[in-house]
Write an enzyme that holds these catalytic residues in place. Structure first.
Site, mmCIF file in Angstrom:
data_model
loop_
_atom_site.group_PDB
_atom_site.id
_atom_site.type_symbol
_atom_site.label_atom_id
_atom_site.label_comp_id
_atom_site.label_asym_id
_atom_site.label_seq_id
_atom_site.Cartn_x
_atom_site.Cartn_y
_atom_site.Cartn_z
ATOM 1 N N GLU A 152 -20.368 7.623 4.684
ATOM 2 C CA GLU A 152 -21.174 6.224 3.929
ATOM 3 C C GLU A 152 -20.329 6.203 2.511
ATOM 4 O OE1 GLU A 152 -24.945 7.772 2.392
ATOM 5 O OE2 GLU A 152 -24.104 9.800 2.607
ATOM 6 N N TYR A 209 5.478 11.919 9.805
ATOM 7 C CA TYR A 209 4.449 12.730 10.542
ATOM 8 C C TYR A 209 4.577 14.332 11.673
ATOM 9 C CZ TYR A 209 4.877 9.138 14.554
ATOM 10 O OH TYR A 209 5.096 8.770 15.734
ATOM 11 N N CYS A 220 4.480 9.345 25.111
ATOM 12 C CA CYS A 220 2.722 9.710 24.017
ATOM 13 C C CYS A 220 2.372 10.532 25.372
ATOM 14 C CB CYS A 220 2.279 8.573 24.153
ATOM 15 S SG CYS A 220 -0.060 8.896 23.589
ATOM 16 N N THR A 241 1.996 3.503 19.753
ATOM 17 C CA THR A 241 1.840 3.695 21.700
ATOM 18 C C THR A 241 1.014 2.715 21.820
ATOM 19 O OG1 THR A 241 1.968 6.030 21.908
ATOM 20 C CG2 THR A 241 0.860 4.420 23.443
ATOM 21 N N HIS A 258 -26.628 8.333 6.433
ATOM 22 C CA HIS A 258 -26.901 9.519 5.050
ATOM 23 C C HIS A 258 -27.206 10.759 5.798
ATOM 24 C CE1 HIS A 258 -27.319 11.282 1.355
ATOM 25 N NE2 HIS A 258 -28.343 11.830 1.152
ATOM 26 N N LYS A 312 0.114 17.179 21.881
ATOM 27 C CA LYS A 312 0.341 17.254 20.301
ATOM 28 C C LYS A 312 -1.378 17.608 20.100
ATOM 29 C CE LYS A 312 0.635 14.396 17.638
ATOM 30 N NZ LYS A 312 1.361 13.383 17.478
ATOM 31 N N GLY A 338 12.203 18.277 8.289
ATOM 32 C CA GLY A 338 11.182 16.455 8.086
ATOM 33 C C GLY A 338 9.939 16.351 8.082
ATOM 34 N N GLY A 372 7.184 15.802 12.205
ATOM 35 C CA GLY A 372 6.795 17.456 10.988
ATOM 36 C C GLY A 372 5.786 17.942 10.410
#
Length: 450
Positions: free
Chosen positions: A444, A176, A42, A312, A439, A50, A173, A178
């Site tokens: 919302e 997630y 991680c 993680t 809002h 990342k 791939g 890729g």
């Protein structure tokens, strides 16, 4: 019997360090073995670097969108070396923080591999130590498919150390990792082709999430070749010659020097000495019970090496639950239900609970009601961009309980983190309806869907 340690942890990633520190807080004498940099995947090769690159990749869009709000056009170029250097500096800073946390917790660190000699003995470099309890938290690592020329493909780890920005990147791939790197590199200005073996990316996610992200990625310029696979890679003077296999696939495509194999990860179990214990391994992962206990009663395992939910925060929670139970006198079990997760793609996605398909399979199609909303957020009105946000609730009609919440769009992870609390607590659709929305906000919509 007297042991050197009350607990010895093999692996200095997020799960192992969190467990070691929690056990030490309860007064346990703890040792930890880690040959590489502290923080594991991680911190060093995953979530943190990342996400920093994700942030970097968003600036070109922000520059462009600012013009819709009256700002003059921005001409800016990426200094790749400066970006990579800054990312690595932050990783090194975090390594030092982890070292400091272990020092303050009085956890003894061994900068060496840990190998089990027997159920209570660990060989660490040239030393052997004994422990009453042992925790395995060695994580996993990416693997490349066995094809001709695989040595010319890189794994995700290498993306944080590229000496220069590639102009053409091929990502193999549809998981997630890729997807995230395809979006990062496209946002940074590289031409990206993504090769996936199925019709859609992100197998296992809700179908609406898969479709919406894939449509968004293609709209942003990523070329996705579905139902394809790479059969061979050859390095040529023009770059990487990548041969494809599959129905309706092109015969060959070219990349620069970067072809990313993001086709899977496996538990990092080699040379652990598991054969010297009763620990059971199934499908390449350590088998544990709900308490993270292996078949060897005093040895536990958490995180990716058990291949349960490879996130993680899950590894950290599993480890702390073990420490609370075994050393803190606060027995508890880590629940693997309703664990939220996110994909830092562009557009971003986040999810918690059951997908629509899972809910229908579990309860029956006639017992499930789906609430869905797709709209253009206010932010994109002035820039006149057709970016869409998707929000979705899966509700069990008999109990009115919200079984799942899914979102694609800006800040999806931040929004779903809060929604996940409600889902975890068993909130009903009536509870959502009774909540006043903030809002104007995209969030919302979760409390106004009809």
């Amino acid at each position: 019997m007297s042991y050197d340690f009350d607990l010895f942890v093999i692996g200095g990633g997020s799960g192992g360090i969190a467990t070691a520190r929690r056990a030490a807080e309860y007064g346990a004498k703890v040792g930890l073995a880690e040959m590489g940099r502290l923080g594991g995947t991680c911190v060093n090769r995953g979530c943190i670097p990342k996400k920093l690159m994700v942030y970097t990749s968003h600036f070109p869009s922000l520059f462009q969108e600012s013009e819709g709000y009256g700002w003059s056009p921005v001409k800016s170029t990426l200094n790749w070396t400066k970006m990579i250097t800054a990312v690595q500096a932050e990783v090194e800073r975090l390594n030092g923080i982890y070292q400091g946390m272990l020092d303050r917790s009085k956890v003894q660190l061994y900068s060496a591999y840990g190998k089990l000699i027997d159920p209570h003995t660990v060989e660490v470099g040239d030393t052997k130590v004994t422990a009453d309890k042992i925790l395995i938290a060695v994580g996993g690592y990416p693997v490349k498919p066995d094809i001709p020329g695989k040595e010319h493909l890189v794994i995700s780890d290498a993306m944080f150390e590229l000496p220069e920005q590639p102009k053409r990147v091929v990502v193999w791939g549809g998981g997630y990792i890729g997807v995230e790197f395809a979006c990062i590199m496209q946002g940074l200005g590289s031409e990206v082709i993504q090769i996936i073996r199925q019709d859609k990316i992100l197998r296992g996610f809700d179908e609406d999430i898969r479709s919406t992200i894939q449509e968004g990625m293609e709209k942003h310029g990523i070329r996705i070749l579905n139902n394809c696979s790479i059969s061979a890679v050859e390095k040529t003077s023009d770059g990487l010659k990548i041969s494809l296999a599959g129905e309706n696939c092109e015969e060959m495509i070219l990349a620069d020097t970067v072809g990313l194999a993001a086709t899977g990860r496996i538990p990092n179990l080699s040379n652990l000495g598991l054969e010297n214990t009763a620990i059971e391994v199934k499908n390449g992962a350590i088998v544990v019970d709900e308490h993270s206990r292996t078949a060897e009663p005093n040895i536990y395992a958490v995180g990716d090496c058990t291949d349960r939910i490879n996130l993680t925060p899950v590894a950290i929670n599993e480890g702390r639950a073990f420490a609370d139970t075994e050393f803190g006198g606060k027995p508890r079990i880590m629940s693997h239900q309703n664990v939220p997760s996110a994909v830092f793609s562009y557009p971003e996605a986040a999810t918690v609970g059951l997908t629509e398909e899972e809910a229908k399979q579990q309860y029956g199609e006639d017992k499930i009601k789906v609430y869905r909303s797709k709209f253009r957020p206010m932010y994109y009105v002035l820039p006149n961009k057709e970016e869409k946000t998707l929000m979705k609730l899966i509700v069990h009609q008999e109990s009115d309980k919200v079984l799942g919440a899914h979102m694609v769009g800006d800040h999806a992870a931040e929004i779903i983190q809060g929604v996940a609390i409600a889902v975890k607590m068993g909130a009903t659709k009536a509870d959502f309806d009774a909540t006043v929305g903030i809002h104007p906000s995209s969030a919302e919509e979760f409390v106004t869907m009809r």
